[in-house]
Design a protein around this motif. Sequence first.
Motif, PDB file in Angstrom:
ATOM      1  N   GLU A  42      78.995  77.153  31.917  1.00  0.00           N
ATOM      2  CA  GLU A  42      78.661  77.797  30.647  1.00  0.00           C
ATOM      3  C   GLU A  42      79.878  78.509  30.069  1.00  0.00           C
ATOM      4  O   GLU A  42      80.103  78.488  28.849  1.00  0.00           O
ATOM      5  CB  GLU A  42      77.507  78.785  30.848  1.00  0.00           C
ATOM      6  CG  GLU A  42      76.166  78.128  31.132  1.00  0.00           C
ATOM      7  CD  GLU A  42      75.688  77.245  30.001  1.00  0.00           C
ATOM      8  OE1 GLU A  42      75.764  77.673  28.836  1.00  0.00           O
ATOM      9  OE2 GLU A  42      75.263  76.109  30.276  1.00  0.00           O
ATOM     10  N   SER A  43      80.672  79.155  30.917  1.00  0.00           N
ATOM     11  CA  SER A  43      81.864  79.852  30.447  1.00  0.00           C
ATOM     12  C   SER A  43      82.885  78.868  29.878  1.00  0.00           C
ATOM     13  O   SER A  43      83.497  79.115  28.835  1.00  0.00           O
ATOM     14  CB  SER A  43      82.494  80.651  31.600  1.00  0.00           C
ATOM     15  OG  SER A  43      81.605  81.638  32.070  1.00  0.00           O
ATOM     16  N   ILE A  44      83.070  77.749  30.570  1.00  0.00           N
ATOM     17  CA  ILE A  44      83.987  76.713  30.084  1.00  0.00           C
ATOM     18  C   ILE A  44      83.506  76.176  28.733  1.00  0.00           C
ATOM     19  O   ILE A  44      84.293  75.967  27.803  1.00  0.00           O
ATOM     20  CB  ILE A  44      84.102  75.570  31.109  1.00  0.00           C
ATOM     21  CG1 ILE A  44      84.780  76.075  32.383  1.00  0.00           C
ATOM     22  CG2 ILE A  44      84.872  74.381  30.527  1.00  0.00           C
ATOM     23  CD1 ILE A  44      84.770  75.078  33.522  1.00  0.00           C
ATOM     24  N   SER A  45      82.190  75.977  28.626  1.00  0.00           N
ATOM     25  CA  SER A  45      81.612  75.446  27.395  1.00  0.00           C
ATOM     26  C   SER A  45      81.839  76.393  26.219  1.00  0.00           C
ATOM     27  O   SER A  45      82.228  75.961  25.126  1.00  0.00           O
ATOM     28  CB  SER A  45      80.111  75.209  27.598  1.00  0.00           C
ATOM     29  OG  SER A  45      79.500  74.756  26.406  1.00  0.00           O
ATOM     30  N   LEU A  46      81.615  77.692  26.429  1.00  0.00           N
ATOM     31  CA  LEU A  46      81.812  78.668  25.354  1.00  0.00           C
ATOM     32  C   LEU A  46      83.266  78.720  24.926  1.00  0.00           C
ATOM     33  O   LEU A  46      83.570  78.765  23.725  1.00  0.00           O
ATOM     34  CB  LEU A  46      81.335  80.049  25.812  1.00  0.00           C
ATOM     35  CG  LEU A  46      81.518  81.191  24.810  1.00  0.00           C
ATOM     36  CD1 LEU A  46      80.774  80.889  23.513  1.00  0.00           C
ATOM     37  CD2 LEU A  46      81.053  82.511  25.400  1.00  0.00           C
ATOM     38  N   ALA A  47      84.193  78.701  25.898  1.00  0.00           N
ATOM     39  CA  ALA A  47      85.612  78.734  25.562  1.00  0.00           C
ATOM     40  C   ALA A  47      86.008  77.503  24.739  1.00  0.00           C
ATOM     41  O   ALA A  47      86.771  77.609  23.762  1.00  0.00           O
ATOM     42  CB  ALA A  47      86.450  78.803  26.846  1.00  0.00           C
TER      43      ALA A  47
END
Length: 379
Positions: A42-47
């Motif tokens: 999820e963090s990778i996706s938001l970035a």
Amino acid sequence: MKRNLRCMYAIALLQGMVFYGPVATLYREAQGVSIAQITLIESISLALCILLEVPWGILADQLGYKRTMIGCCFLYFLSKIVFWQADGFGGFLLERVMLSVVVAGMSGVDTSILYLSRGEQDSQQVFGWYNSLQTAGLLIAALIFSLFVGDNYALAGGLTVLSYGAAALCALGLTEVKSPAPFSPRLTLDILRQTLTNRRLLLFLLSAALLSEAHQTITTFLNQLQYARAGLPDWAIGALYIAATVLGMAGIWSARLTRRTGTVGTAVLLCGGGVLACIALALTTAPLPSICAILTLRLCNTLCQPFLMELQNKQVTTPHRATALSVQAMIIDGVGVGTNLAFGALAEINLSWSFWLGGGICLAGLLLFIIWYKLRPRA
């Protein structure tokens, strides 16, 4: 242009039908992905979403909004196939990377199609219907999952693939709302500079970001902690999830509310409701006040989003609309990253402190909105 509205409404309804939504985390765990890996994905996706916002906006203005929407809808469809067949970290990471490309690509394009298809006339009502139909799709999918799908996760994934495939086909019926704009690095830099130096616009974007993020964090993550603190059983929490989803369809009445209360009156009513809801959550652990506060916060945000979307679109004056909206989305997402970290840190220490932060954020958003309104150009 009514054809565009019908197609966009159908896309919203069909893309809302995520049949694995009620068990999204369990689905991933059943395929061998841990909670830590889920949050990392999820963090990778938001970035990625933040990084791709402006490049996608530039590309959308060159390709045209119809082509961009069609391409994103078909990539969305393919991402659901990847999710359905994913087995392990790599497959779900690929699905989320594809989703980031889609979300960044559709950002500003879907609302631009709606806005330019209807113009300023009743655009708030159009946005309200669009958001409500997305929620209606989610509710329909949740009911079908509960009644017919159950623990058959593969069937839930397959039904979602069919729904998104149908949405991609609906996108083929769109008509172009504006001619593609040629790429100009200088013009793109001008849009970025104008956005970052426009004090009034920044006030609005910061206000919208604070109001949206307070709702998103509390009603998506912190609400379950509050329900548990109030001693509610799992079945009650599930029922409240459905109730909150139903309230997400109230956006169709947003325009009517604004006509009756005016621009500032709407902001005061909805933001003030958010402030009071957060204060109530900070002061109580009793079940009934907690339920009323969370549902009130959900309702206020549902009515506020079409209202903010119309005001945001009205402030775009460049023909490179997708680029301008992408720059604005990048700013809003950046604010969201900061508020998410603050909410999470406070909730780890004391849940009530995070609700006090929510109340402060809603109040700050309201004050910024009033300042933005008072700085409006006089006729």
